[in-house]
Design an enzyme around this catalytic site. Structure first.
Site, PDB file in Angstrom:
ATOM      1  N   ARG A   1       0.829  -1.218   0.000  1.00  0.00           N
ATOM      2  CA  ARG A   1       0.000   0.000   0.000  1.00  0.00           C
ATOM      3  C   ARG A   1       0.863   1.268   0.000  1.00  0.00           C
ATOM      4  O   ARG A   1       0.585   2.221  -0.721  1.00  0.00           O
ATOM      5  CB  ARG A   1      -0.888   0.014   1.253  1.00  0.00           C
ATOM      6  CG  ARG A   1      -2.055  -0.927   1.164  1.00  0.00           C
ATOM      7  CD  ARG A   1      -2.736  -1.024   2.514  1.00  0.00           C
ATOM      8  NE  ARG A   1      -1.912  -1.815   3.406  1.00  0.00           N
ATOM      9  CZ  ARG A   1      -2.325  -2.874   4.087  1.00  0.00           C
ATOM     10  NH1 ARG A   1      -3.574  -3.255   4.012  1.00  0.00           N
ATOM     11  NH2 ARG A   1      -1.512  -3.554   4.863  1.00  0.00           N
ATOM     12  N   ILE A   2       1.930   1.254   0.817  1.00  0.00           N
ATOM     13  CA  ILE A   2       2.753   2.465   0.909  1.00  0.00           C
ATOM     14  C   ILE A   2       3.528   2.667  -0.392  1.00  0.00           C
ATOM     15  O   ILE A   2       3.633   3.787  -0.911  1.00  0.00           O
ATOM     16  CB  ILE A   2       3.694   2.394   2.132  1.00  0.00           C
ATOM     17  CG1 ILE A   2       2.851   2.336   3.412  1.00  0.00           C
ATOM     18  CG2 ILE A   2       4.638   3.600   2.174  1.00  0.00           C
ATOM     19  CD1 ILE A   2       3.647   2.049   4.685  1.00  0.00           C
TER      20      ILE A   2
ATOM     21  N   THR B   1       6.040 -11.590  -6.683  1.00  0.00           N
ATOM     22  CA  THR B   1       5.203 -11.780  -7.871  1.00  0.00           C
ATOM     23  C   THR B   1       4.654 -10.428  -8.315  1.00  0.00           C
ATOM     24  O   THR B   1       4.340  -9.579  -7.473  1.00  0.00           O
ATOM     25  CB  THR B   1       4.014 -12.717  -7.584  1.00  0.00           C
ATOM     26  OG1 THR B   1       3.440 -12.325  -6.344  1.00  0.00           O
ATOM     27  CG2 THR B   1       4.444 -14.163  -7.501  1.00  0.00           C
TER      28      THR B   1
ATOM     29  N   ARG C   1      12.295  -1.323   7.608  1.00  0.00           N
ATOM     30  CA  ARG C   1      12.771  -1.721   8.922  1.00  0.00           C
ATOM     31  C   ARG C   1      14.283  -1.835   8.867  1.00  0.00           C
ATOM     32  O   ARG C   1      14.848  -2.239   7.834  1.00  0.00           O
ATOM     33  CB  ARG C   1      12.217  -3.101   9.321  1.00  0.00           C
ATOM     34  CG  ARG C   1      10.813  -3.104   9.872  1.00  0.00           C
ATOM     35  CD  ARG C   1      10.746  -2.485  11.274  1.00  0.00           C
ATOM     36  NE  ARG C   1       9.404  -2.536  11.837  1.00  0.00           N
ATOM     37  CZ  ARG C   1       8.466  -1.609  11.676  1.00  0.00           C
ATOM     38  NH1 ARG C   1       8.719  -0.535  10.950  1.00  0.00           N
ATOM     39  NH2 ARG C   1       7.281  -1.728  12.235  1.00  0.00           N
TER      40      ARG C   1
ATOM     41  N   GLU D   1      18.406   0.013  15.985  1.00  0.00           N
ATOM     42  CA  GLU D   1      17.981   1.329  16.438  1.00  0.00           C
ATOM     43  C   GLU D   1      17.453   1.224  17.875  1.00  0.00           C
ATOM     44  O   GLU D   1      16.904   0.185  18.236  1.00  0.00           O
ATOM     45  CB  GLU D   1      16.913   1.911  15.489  1.00  0.00           C
ATOM     46  CG  GLU D   1      15.624   1.100  15.412  1.00  0.00           C
ATOM     47  CD  GLU D   1      14.667   1.623  14.358  1.00  0.00           C
ATOM     48  OE1 GLU D   1      15.073   1.797  13.194  1.00  0.00           O
ATOM     49  OE2 GLU D   1      13.507   1.851  14.724  1.00  0.00           O
TER      50      GLU D   1
ATOM     51  N   HIS E   1      12.975   6.987  12.863  1.00  0.00           N
ATOM     52  CA  HIS E   1      11.767   6.153  12.724  1.00  0.00           C
ATOM     53  C   HIS E   1      10.500   7.005  12.896  1.00  0.00           C
ATOM     54  O   HIS E   1       9.677   6.757  13.769  1.00  0.00           O
ATOM     55  CB  HIS E   1      11.794   4.991  13.744  1.00  0.00           C
ATOM     56  CG  HIS E   1      10.938   3.837  13.330  1.00  0.00           C
ATOM     57  ND1 HIS E   1      11.241   2.521  13.636  1.00  0.00           N
ATOM     58  CD2 HIS E   1       9.778   3.775  12.625  1.00  0.00           C
ATOM     59  CE1 HIS E   1      10.302   1.720  13.156  1.00  0.00           C
ATOM     60  NE2 HIS E   1       9.400   2.471  12.542  1.00  0.00           N
TER      61      HIS E   1
ATOM     62  N   GLY F   1       8.514   7.804  10.072  1.00  0.00           N
ATOM     63  CA  GLY F   1       7.815   7.730   8.789  1.00  0.00           C
ATOM     64  C   GLY F   1       6.331   8.066   8.891  1.00  0.00           C
ATOM     65  O   GLY F   1       5.772   8.741   8.031  1.00  0.00           O
TER      66      GLY F   1
HETATM   67  C1  DGY Z   1       4.943   0.943  11.336  1.00  0.00           C
HETATM   68  O1  DGY Z   1       3.756   1.246  11.475  1.00  0.00           O
HETATM   69  O2  DGY Z   1       5.296  -0.200  11.100  1.00  0.00           O
HETATM   70  C2  DGY Z   1       5.947   2.022  11.476  1.00  0.00           C
HETATM   71  O3  DGY Z   1       7.225   1.569  11.404  1.00  0.00           O
HETATM   72  C3  DGY Z   1       5.722   2.834  12.719  1.00  0.00           C
HETATM   73  O4  DGY Z   1       5.041   3.908  12.262  1.00  0.00           O
END
Ligand code: DGY
Length: 347
Positions: free
Chosen positions: A168-169, A190, A253, A282, A300, A302
């Site tokens: 999705r991201i 895939t 990650r 981290e 971290h 995001g």
């Molecule tokens: C997640 O949701 O997996 C992020 O790393 C934390 O926002």
């Protein structure tokens, strides 16, 4: 009485919930309307031993992605029915152990997609245009005047964007790339049938093999979830396949990229720059990254917009409430557990 010492409202017959990190007070208050809640507003992460002792008699727990939840911890929590992760990534949860113990595990997808995509772009742009490096230099009083060759960066517009892990991201990032006229290539195990999301057009992106992705991307954004299978997915040999001068962004990650190999690769200019929101070990990451001017580091964050983080906490609380009220939660991670789950019995 400190908020993190005892349940705020100990009422007989209410399920007990432990909130292991500081959360937005108004949302916490809503949770307190339904459950006996103990929380951690001081936000000092508890040791595993302390957490195990606080889990005694607790039916549902909210955890952050830095908290490892494994069989040993669960063995110390005989009444626990639900583990609610306030994150979409769930490599911190041993799902097999949760299922084995009859514990429902949940996460927070969707609510952070756009915020995380925005941050990936912020990192990409910062690394490409040397924003952090030139900011440091300017603050240090070095600026004597305009120079035609000062801080030359990488051209973003029209460059090829590579996405490793198109979920999705990744799709939200790819949609933004259209505004920069960037061809988008991606690699997943895939190829996907990319489809519209939230009323938007499907992203235009072409599946390629991993080698082609590494060799062709001017900007490579890493989005694969961390697991033993993706540990050091980008190591020395993969980094050596990247284009000289390319930019690597890790917003997935720590551990997906081999950070020590990255340090060595950055010294050789291949990739030419990196931007990392997540790092191995981290928050005690590889200090060799620090002197490198071609690295942008964020801690971290995001998904760290107010609205996304509130959305995550709300969804995590809703997941927890659903489980404790006998309803299937919105974001269930281990569906196999459902028929044999441990059930909170209202007394
Ligand atoms: C997640 O949701 O997996 C992020 O790393 C934390 O926002």
């Amino acid at each position: 009485m400190p908020l993190n010492e005892t349940p705020r409202k100990a009422a007989p017959g209410r399920a007990r919930v432990l909130v292991t990190r500081r959360v937005f007070p108004d949302l916490l208050e809503q949770l307190c309307q339904q459950f006996d809640v103990a929380d951690n507003q001081e936000d000092a992460p508890w040791s595993t031993t302390e957490l195990a002792s606080r889990l005694q008699g607790v039916h549902g727990v909210l955890v952050d992605p830095a908290r490892r939840v494994d069989a040993q911890l669960l063995a110390d929590a005989p009444q626990l029915c639900a583990v609610s992760n306030v994150a979409v990534g769930y490599n911190n949860l041993d799902l097999a152990a949760c299922t084995h113990a009859g514990i429902v595990a949940t996460n927070t997808p969707d609510v952070l997609t756009e915020a995380t995509a925005d941050h990936a772009w912020a990192l990409l742009m910062a690394a490409a245009r040397r924003v952090v490096e030139s900011d440091r230099w300017t603050r240090a009083g070095n600026w004597q005047g305009f120079a035609l060759d000062a801080f030359l960066g990488a051209e973003v517009h029209g460059a090829t964007l590579g996405i490793l892990g198109m979920g999705r991201i990744g799709q939200a990032i790819a949609r933004r790339a259209q505004g920069f006229s960037m061809p988008v290539i991606y690699h997943n195990r895939t190829p996907l049938a990319l489809s519209p999301d939230a009323g938007t057009a499907p992203p235009v992106a072409r599946w390629v093999g991993k080698d082609e992705l590494l060799a062709s991307a001017d900007f490579l954004i890493v989005l694969v979830p961390y697991s033993p299978a993706t540990h050091h997915l980008l190591g020395a040999s993969e980094l050596a396949q990247m284009k000289p001068g390319s930019v690597l962004v890790n917003i997935a990650r720590g551990g997906v990229v081999d950070d020590a190999a990255l340090v060595a690769a950055l010294r050789l200019g291949r990739p030419g720059a990196a931007a990392l929101d997540v790092m191995e070990n981290e928050p005690k990451f590889d200090s060799e990254l620090l002197p490198l001017d071609n690295v942008v580091l964020t801690p971290h964050i995001g998904s760290a917009t107010r609205s996304a983080r509130r959305g995550m906490v709300k969804l995590a609380m809703a997941n927890l409430a659903d489980v404790l009220q006998g309803k299937r939660p919105r974001a269930l991670l281990n569906p196999d557990v459902w028929e044999k789950r441990r059930v909170y019995v209202h007394k």
